[in-house]
Each structure stands twice: as C-alpha cells, then as structure tokens.
Enzyme design. Structure first.
Site, PDB file in Angstrom:
ATOM      1  N   ALA A 149      -6.436 -12.827  25.724  1.00 21.49           N
ATOM      2  CA  ALA A 149      -7.662 -13.637  25.811  1.00 21.49           C
ATOM      3  C   ALA A 149      -7.572 -14.768  24.785  1.00 21.49           C
ATOM      4  O   ALA A 149      -8.472 -14.984  23.973  1.00 21.49           O
ATOM      5  CB  ALA A 149      -8.906 -12.781  25.605  1.00 21.49           C
ATOM      6  N   HIS A 160      -6.104 -18.799  18.315  1.00 22.29           N
ATOM      7  CA  HIS A 160      -4.747 -18.276  18.499  1.00 22.29           C
ATOM      8  C   HIS A 160      -3.733 -19.423  18.592  1.00 22.29           C
ATOM      9  O   HIS A 160      -2.607 -19.313  18.084  1.00 22.29           O
ATOM     10  CB  HIS A 160      -4.659 -17.450  19.793  1.00 22.29           C
ATOM     11  CG  HIS A 160      -5.488 -16.209  19.783  1.00 22.29           C
ATOM     12  ND1 HIS A 160      -6.570 -16.025  20.615  1.00 22.29           N
ATOM     13  CD2 HIS A 160      -5.393 -15.080  19.041  1.00 22.29           C
ATOM     14  CE1 HIS A 160      -7.099 -14.833  20.396  1.00 22.29           C
ATOM     15  NE2 HIS A 160      -6.409 -14.239  19.445  1.00 22.29           N
ATOM     16  N   LYS A 199     -14.257 -19.037  16.459  1.00 25.93           N
ATOM     17  CA  LYS A 199     -13.593 -18.767  17.735  1.00 25.93           C
ATOM     18  C   LYS A 199     -13.260 -17.281  17.837  1.00 25.93           C
ATOM     19  O   LYS A 199     -12.745 -16.685  16.893  1.00 25.93           O
ATOM     20  CB  LYS A 199     -12.297 -19.575  17.845  1.00 25.93           C
ATOM     21  CG  LYS A 199     -12.508 -21.082  17.916  1.00 25.93           C
ATOM     22  CD  LYS A 199     -12.677 -21.544  19.347  1.00 25.93           C
ATOM     23  CE  LYS A 199     -12.655 -23.056  19.440  1.00 25.93           C
ATOM     24  NZ  LYS A 199     -12.731 -23.517  20.831  1.00 25.93           N
TER      25      LYS A 199
END
Length: 251
Positions: A30, A35, A182
């Site tokens: 996800a 990331h 995030k």
C-alpha cells in the site's frame, strides 16, 4: 526491470549475484509518497535497491485490522519500477514463518511503552519479521520513516544489540499539505474523517503540553490512546472511526 522474488531461497540466490552496497526498504505494501521517499534515498545511496512487501500477521493484535489492511499490488509494482528498484521480495506467510512463529524477538523495556502498551505483542512481531528480512536480504543500509519513530528506535536497538552488520537510516516523516502524516491507513478514512485527521498534527504542534493536545483531540471527536512526551519528542495515537492514526514531532 524489477525482479519479483517469492521465497527466501530465491532472494538469497539472487543476492549472491549482486555487487556493491544494498539499500533495503521493508514495507507492508500500500505504498505512498512516504515510502517513495525511502526508495529515492535508497536509490541515491546504494548500488542495489531491494523493496520487501509483506503484510506481517504477527504484528497485528487486532485480526480485523489485518483483514482491512489495504493491498495495492499493481500500484506498488508501478512505484517500484518508477524508482528503479532492482528486486521486490514478496514472500508468503509460510515462507517467512516455517516455524509457525515459535521463535520471536522480544524487547523488554521501550516496547512496553506508547504503542506497545496499547498493542500487546505488536513489537515482538515487528522485530521478529525485520530480523528475518535483514538476515535474508543482508542489506548495507535499511531505510525507515520517522513517523513510526518508536518502531525505528527499537529496530536500531536490535541491530546494535545483536551486532548486525548494517546501518539503519532514519527518513523524516512525509506529510500531506495539511500536515497529516502519510500512512497506508489514510485510504480507509471517510471523506469527513479525512478532513478531521489533520487536527492531530495541529494539536501536537500547537499545544503547550501533551495533556492539552489530548484534550483538544478528545473535544474534536478523536478517541485518544495516548499523547505523551518522551525526551524531545511528542507522540500520539488516536482513532477516527475504525482507523487508528499515529504521529510524532520534535518538541
């Protein structure tokens, strides 16, 4: 071309053929721009980049949370390829836990505070799977976001305690324009909850004390697990609906 490897044996065989430094980004998929920042740093600083995607059941103390964890393989693969990831390690549960989790890594102090106090067994699962991943990938450097600051600190401690030959690299939290950290869990917020969620960042940065921040969040409809100052950082975990959000900031 990004290669996808499904077992520790496949990865180890591939790893033996690589030369130079290896940057590693362990994730549960996800993937989002937080990331992506980890991947970019790994790409800048290493000859080879490995990304792992494994939704680790042993770190979920709530089975419903595990069931609801978002899975976005196609988008994850696209992000990996866009960031020139050399290999994705995408193992199955029985490959990662051939012993059915009889053996585990446990830390007996810091892991019992903050998130550990509210999620029994969570950090045992995190540390156990990360040690397994480190042993298989054999990275030069591993990249972790500061949003999960307690997790990152525990992993740094594990690496030092077990004399593991790698560097844990902290990466600052990536935020939305409105301040919300995030997180893969953000996609589970309703539109109304998504509008409320940035209040977490405002509360922990604007309040004079942790108690004041907790009161602000409670008054705005959050169910607060904790707001706590530890050293020079303020940590928070709070729920909106059925989504649990965490954050931390320097104070």
């Amino acid at each position: 071309m990004t290669v996808v490897l499904r077992s520790p044996q496949e990865l180890r065989s591939w790893r033996k053929q690589q030369k130079g430094s290896v940057g590693f980004v362990p994730t549960m998929g996800a993937l989002h721009s937080g990331h992506e920042e980890l991947l970019k740093q790994a790409r800048r600083n290493n000859d080879v980049v490995v990304l792992s995607i494994f939704v680790n059941p042993t770190q979920f103390n709530d089975p419903k949370d595990l069931e609801k964890y978002p899975k976005t393989w196609d988008a994850d693969l696209a992000m990996a390829e866009a960031n020139k990831v050399d290999a994705i390690f995408y193992p199955r549960y029985d490959e990662m836990y051939p012993d059915s989790y009889r053996y585990k890594v446990t830390e007996n102090s810091y892991s019992n505070l903050l998130d550990g106090a509210h999620r029994p067994g969570h950090f045992d699962g995190v540390l156990s799977v990360v040690m397994k991943l480190f042993n298989v990938v054999a990275p030069t450097r591993a990249y972790f976001g500061e949003k999960d600051f307690q997790q990152m600190t525990l992993i740094q401690g594990m690496v030092e305690s077990f004399f593991m030959d790698l560097e844990v690299v902290p990466v600052p939290t990536v935020r939305e324009e409105d301040g919300l950290a995030k997180s893969s869990r953000n996609v589970r917020l309703t539109s109304t909850e998504r509008m409320q969620a940035p209040a977490i960042y405002k509360a922990i940065t604007e309040s004079q004390t942790a108690d004041e921040a907790a009161e602000r969040l409670t008054a705005q409809g959050f169910i607060v697990d904790y707001v706590t100052d530890v050293g020079t950082r303020r940590f928070v975990a709070a729920r909106l609906g059925d989504v649990r959000l965490i954050d931390n900031v320097q104070i």
